[in-house]
Enzyme design. Structure first.
Site, PDB file in Angstrom:
ATOM      1  N   SER A  22      42.079  19.994  27.900  1.00 58.30           N
ATOM      2  CA  SER A  22      41.328  21.102  28.514  1.00 58.30           C
ATOM      3  C   SER A  22      40.809  20.733  29.901  1.00 58.30           C
ATOM      4  O   SER A  22      40.162  21.554  30.555  1.00 58.30           O
ATOM      5  CB  SER A  22      40.150  21.493  27.615  1.00 58.30           C
ATOM      6  OG  SER A  22      39.351  20.360  27.315  1.00 58.30           O
ATOM      7  N   ASN A 127      31.435  17.872  20.314  1.00 58.16           N
ATOM      8  CA  ASN A 127      31.180  19.241  19.831  1.00 58.16           C
ATOM      9  C   ASN A 127      29.840  19.778  20.321  1.00 58.16           C
ATOM     10  O   ASN A 127      29.717  20.940  20.708  1.00 58.16           O
ATOM     11  CB  ASN A 127      31.213  19.277  18.304  1.00 58.16           C
ATOM     12  CG  ASN A 127      32.572  18.873  17.762  1.00 58.16           C
ATOM     13  OD1 ASN A 127      33.505  18.683  18.537  1.00 58.16           O
ATOM     14  ND2 ASN A 127      32.675  18.715  16.456  1.00 58.16           N
ATOM     15  N   THR A 172      30.566  68.350  35.652  1.00 61.22           N
ATOM     16  CA  THR A 172      30.789  68.046  34.233  1.00 61.22           C
ATOM     17  C   THR A 172      32.225  68.488  33.994  1.00 61.22           C
ATOM     18  O   THR A 172      32.670  69.492  34.577  1.00 61.22           O
ATOM     19  CB  THR A 172      29.814  68.805  33.300  1.00 61.22           C
ATOM     20  OG1 THR A 172      30.043  70.207  33.452  1.00 61.22           O
ATOM     21  CG2 THR A 172      28.361  68.502  33.622  1.00 61.22           C
ATOM     22  N   HIS A 173      32.943  67.739  33.218  1.00 51.49           N
ATOM     23  CA  HIS A 173      34.388  67.978  33.027  1.00 51.49           C
ATOM     24  C   HIS A 173      35.135  67.912  34.361  1.00 51.49           C
ATOM     25  O   HIS A 173      36.177  68.520  34.526  1.00 51.49           O
ATOM     26  CB  HIS A 173      34.650  69.333  32.365  1.00 51.49           C
ATOM     27  CG  HIS A 173      33.795  69.594  31.165  1.00 51.49           C
ATOM     28  ND1 HIS A 173      34.143  69.234  29.889  1.00 51.49           N
ATOM     29  CD2 HIS A 173      32.545  70.147  31.059  1.00 51.49           C
ATOM     30  CE1 HIS A 173      33.185  69.574  29.036  1.00 51.49           C
ATOM     31  NE2 HIS A 173      32.190  70.116  29.730  1.00 51.49           N
ATOM     32  N   SER A 294      49.250  50.835  54.968  1.00 50.51           N
ATOM     33  CA  SER A 294      50.540  50.806  54.284  1.00 50.51           C
ATOM     34  C   SER A 294      51.557  50.189  55.224  1.00 50.51           C
ATOM     35  O   SER A 294      51.547  50.464  56.428  1.00 50.51           O
ATOM     36  CB  SER A 294      50.947  52.234  53.928  1.00 50.51           C
ATOM     37  OG  SER A 294      52.349  52.326  53.780  1.00 50.51           O
ATOM     38  N   ASN A 302      43.972  53.017  52.629  1.00 48.75           N
ATOM     39  CA  ASN A 302      43.923  53.057  51.163  1.00 48.75           C
ATOM     40  C   ASN A 302      42.663  52.396  50.606  1.00 48.75           C
ATOM     41  O   ASN A 302      42.167  51.427  51.170  1.00 48.75           O
ATOM     42  CB  ASN A 302      45.159  52.357  50.585  1.00 48.75           C
ATOM     43  CG  ASN A 302      46.437  53.111  50.891  1.00 48.75           C
ATOM     44  OD1 ASN A 302      46.426  54.347  50.971  1.00 48.75           O
ATOM     45  ND2 ASN A 302      47.520  52.398  51.093  1.00 48.75           N
ATOM     46  N   GLU A 307      40.148  50.271  44.131  1.00 50.51           N
ATOM     47  CA  GLU A 307      41.195  50.183  43.109  1.00 50.51           C
ATOM     48  C   GLU A 307      41.172  48.823  42.420  1.00 50.51           C
ATOM     49  O   GLU A 307      41.397  48.715  41.211  1.00 50.51           O
ATOM     50  CB  GLU A 307      42.560  50.451  43.738  1.00 50.51           C
ATOM     51  CG  GLU A 307      42.713  51.902  44.157  1.00 50.51           C
ATOM     52  CD  GLU A 307      43.922  52.145  45.032  1.00 50.51           C
ATOM     53  OE1 GLU A 307      44.553  53.184  44.878  1.00 50.51           O
ATOM     54  OE2 GLU A 307      44.246  51.287  45.877  1.00 50.51           O
ATOM     55  N   TYR A 334      32.905  23.335  14.055  1.00 49.90           N
ATOM     56  CA  TYR A 334      33.797  23.250  15.203  1.00 49.90           C
ATOM     57  C   TYR A 334      35.263  23.321  14.780  1.00 49.90           C
ATOM     58  O   TYR A 334      35.675  22.717  13.792  1.00 49.90           O
ATOM     59  CB  TYR A 334      33.566  21.938  15.990  1.00 49.90           C
ATOM     60  CG  TYR A 334      34.506  21.830  17.176  1.00 49.90           C
ATOM     61  CD1 TYR A 334      34.205  22.444  18.387  1.00 49.90           C
ATOM     62  CD2 TYR A 334      35.734  21.176  17.060  1.00 49.90           C
ATOM     63  CE1 TYR A 334      35.086  22.404  19.452  1.00 49.90           C
ATOM     64  CE2 TYR A 334      36.624  21.125  18.114  1.00 49.90           C
ATOM     65  CZ  TYR A 334      36.293  21.740  19.308  1.00 49.90           C
ATOM     66  OH  TYR A 334      37.166  21.701  20.367  1.00 49.90           O
ATOM     67  N   GLN A 339      38.204  25.733  22.006  1.00 46.86           N
ATOM     68  CA  GLN A 339      38.583  25.360  23.370  1.00 46.86           C
ATOM     69  C   GLN A 339      39.202  26.549  24.111  1.00 46.86           C
ATOM     70  O   GLN A 339      39.095  26.676  25.312  1.00 46.86           O
ATOM     71  CB  GLN A 339      39.573  24.190  23.308  1.00 46.86           C
ATOM     72  CG  GLN A 339      39.921  23.592  24.646  1.00 46.86           C
ATOM     73  CD  GLN A 339      40.664  22.269  24.501  1.00 46.86           C
ATOM     74  OE1 GLN A 339      40.067  21.269  24.152  1.00 46.86           O
ATOM     75  NE2 GLN A 339      41.958  22.275  24.748  1.00 46.86           N
TER      76      GLN A 339
HETATM   77  N1  ARG Z   1      37.639  19.993  24.800  1.00 48.99           N
HETATM   78  C1  ARG Z   1      37.014  20.284  23.585  1.00 48.99           C
HETATM   79  C2  ARG Z   1      36.634  21.785  23.536  1.00 48.99           C
HETATM   80  O1  ARG Z   1      36.531  22.374  24.546  1.00 48.99           O
HETATM   81  C3  ARG Z   1      35.762  19.486  23.431  1.00 48.99           C
HETATM   82  C4  ARG Z   1      35.337  19.282  22.030  1.00 48.99           C
HETATM   83  C5  ARG Z   1      36.316  18.435  21.313  1.00 48.99           C
HETATM   84  N2  ARG Z   1      35.912  18.176  19.982  1.00 48.99           N
HETATM   85  C6  ARG Z   1      36.754  17.780  19.006  1.00 48.99           C
HETATM   86  N3  ARG Z   1      36.257  17.644  17.835  1.00 48.99           N
HETATM   87  N4  ARG Z   1      38.022  17.584  19.244  1.00 48.99           N
HETATM   88  O2  ARG Z   1      36.489  22.373  22.494  1.00 48.99           O
END
Ligand code: ARG
Length: 486
Positions: A22, A127, A172-173, A294, A302, A307, A334, A339
């Site tokens: 991650s 965690n 309205t509408h 454009s 535009n 948008e 957890y 993640q």
């Molecule tokens: N990168 C992990 C997450 O975002 C961190 C926690 C990892 N914990 C584990 N028990 N593998 O969730």
């Protein structure tokens, strides 16, 4: 060194190893990870796990990591929530081996202070760390968003003030309904955005508890002072239950859903502005600074900003939905699925944060064609209800008054005129209660003035509305500045 390789006989499949990381996205949590690590280190010292010297080395190491990666946490204490810093995107933080931001900090620490760096992880789990980092991140994002919302509300309120006595049709509408002051219409958006700011503050209140000391699921294995850690990170206190604290992502969902509503409001505004800027309406002149041309049609200007605001709303709501789907059905506590909640969160926050200053800028510069709006406010029988009210005030039962004015409108449609163009004989043929006073009640000023209730569009009420909005915006500004300096 990996954080968990001891029990493994085989290395991970290389593709899987990269895929499960991650760091590419959680590196943006680095400043919070450093701050939370500082708080944990102090608790370790108080628990007798680190000596005073070891604590100093670890804190210095953490500080160096922050400085060399250009992060906020100069003192590795409470992370600042002031503008700009919180959402800093440390894309320059590169590490080909780091699994996640927690692993990255451990590796960096060991490079700087040697094996002592491995002591930092005593008695804690990633965690609780990720749960803490994410709370800090959302808290900071809320503070920035509320600040931007105060600016947006300020811009809308200023424009309401400047609009003076200009009127426009209310729909309205999407059909002509009744005239309102332009200011009244603009203040409707201020109310929406103030509610958004309040929803975010509410979410902040609930998330502002510290998971540190919750361990992997059952609570820390060392006697850590959770109150002190919470205090250092400016949380109101520690979370109550370690199973919940390590698996709870409600705060992210609440936040993302508050952002869905906020962007939905922006999208409705954008849609109205797009409609009002068409040649057919011509109420709004698009500011050149916020429009594009454009490549093919030389005459085009535009409404791209509008948008994109409308378009990005789909993205924010999509992110909120992705979060909901990821969390649905997860057993406690957890799971690595969690993640997957990070990227939608970051994207929703960044998208919303990116929009607001542009909306404020747009509102400050957009030009309203008041003459055209006023003109539109006087056509299409929008004084019909005022006409019926005139009859009601003369004792005619409402349903009958409605019917007679309806008939008057029908007559106008045949004659291609407005109510005020009908002769008194035509009117009296419909109902004897009509007299010359009827024409006065149809005048634009009179039509506006009869809506004289709290929250109505009578000019005196709108004036009060502007003053009240100013007060609320000021209060919001004061609150967000308080948080920024807390
Ligand atoms: N990168 C992990 C997450 O975002 C961190 C926690 C990892 N914990 C584990 N028990 N593998 O969730």
């Amino acid at each position: 060194m990996k954080m968990w390789s001891g029990r493994f006989r085989q290395p991970l499949d290389a593709q899987f190893e990269r895929w499960q990381r991650s760091f590419e996205f959680d590196r943006r949590l680095l400043s919070y990870e450093l701050a939370a690590s500082g708080a944990h280190a102090r608790a370790l010292k108080d628990a007798g796990v680190l000596s005073a010297d070891e604590l100093i080395s670890i804190l210095e190491g953490l500080q160096q990591i922050g400085v060399s990666h250009n992060q906020v946490s100069q003192k590795t204490r409470a992370p600042s929530t002031s503008s700009g810093q919180a959402m800093e995107h440390p894309t320059e933080v590169v590490d080909d081996d780091a699994e996640d931001v927690h692993h990255f900090v451990e590796k960096q620490l060991v490079v700087r202070i040697g094996e002592l760096g491995y002591k930092l992880h005593s008695g804690r789990s990633r965690n609780e760390q990720i749960a803490t980092d994410l709370r800090l991140h959302v808290r900071a994002a809320i503070d920035e968003l509320r600040k931007s919302l105060a600016e947006v509300c300020g811009a809308f309120t200023d424009r309401a003030d400047q609009a003076g006595s200009a009127a426009m049709p209310a729909y309205t509408h999407l059909q002509h309904a009744e005239p309102v002051l332009v200011a009244h219409w603009l203040l409707a958006y201020v109310e929406m955005f103030l509610r958004d700011a309040e929803r975010l503050a509410d979410c902040r209140k609930r998330l502002n508890l510290c998971p540190l000391g919750s361990g992997a699921v059952a609570g820390a294995t060392l006697p850590l002072d959770r109150n002190l850690m919470a205090e250092e990170l400016e949380f109101a206190g520690p979370t109550a239950n370690s199973v919940d604290a390590t698996s709870d992502r409600d705060f992210m969902l609440e936040f993302a859903n508050a952002l869905s509503l906020l962007s939905l409001h922006l999208s409705r505004w954008a849609e109205e502005m797009i409609i009002f800027s068409t040649q057919e309406f011509g109420f709004v002149q698009l500011p050149e600074a916020y429009s594009t041309g454009s490549s093919a049609m030389p005459q085009k200007k535009n409404p791209d900003l509008l948008e994109l605001v409308r378009g990005k709303t789909g993205r924010v709501i999509g992110n909120a939905t992705a979060l909901t789907m990821t969390l649905k059905g997860l057993p406690l506590a957890y799971n690595k699925d969690l993640q997957e909640t990070q990227e939608p969160l970051f994207d929703a926050a960044n998208t919303a944060l990116g929009l607001l200053p542009l909306v404020a800028g747009f509102m400050k510069t957009v030009e309203f064609d008041y003459a055209r709006m006023n003109e539109a406010a006087q056509s299409g029988f929008m004084n019909a209800w005022a006409g019926a009210t005139y009859l009601v005030c003369r004792g005619v039962p409402s349903r009958l008054a409605h019917e007679q004015i309806g008939k008057a409108v029908k007559l106008c449609l045949e004659k291609h005129c407005e109510l005020q163009d009908l002769g008194i004989e035509d009117l009296q043929a419909l109902h004897p209660a009509f007299d010359e006073g009827f024409y006065d009640c149809l005048k634009p000023a009179a039509v506006l003035a009869i809506h004289d209730v709290v929250g109505g569009t009578a000019p005196a009420r709108v004036k009060q509305g502007i003053a009240a909005a100013r007060k609320k915006v000021e209060a919001l500004r004061e609150e967000v500045n308080f948080h920024a300096h807390a």
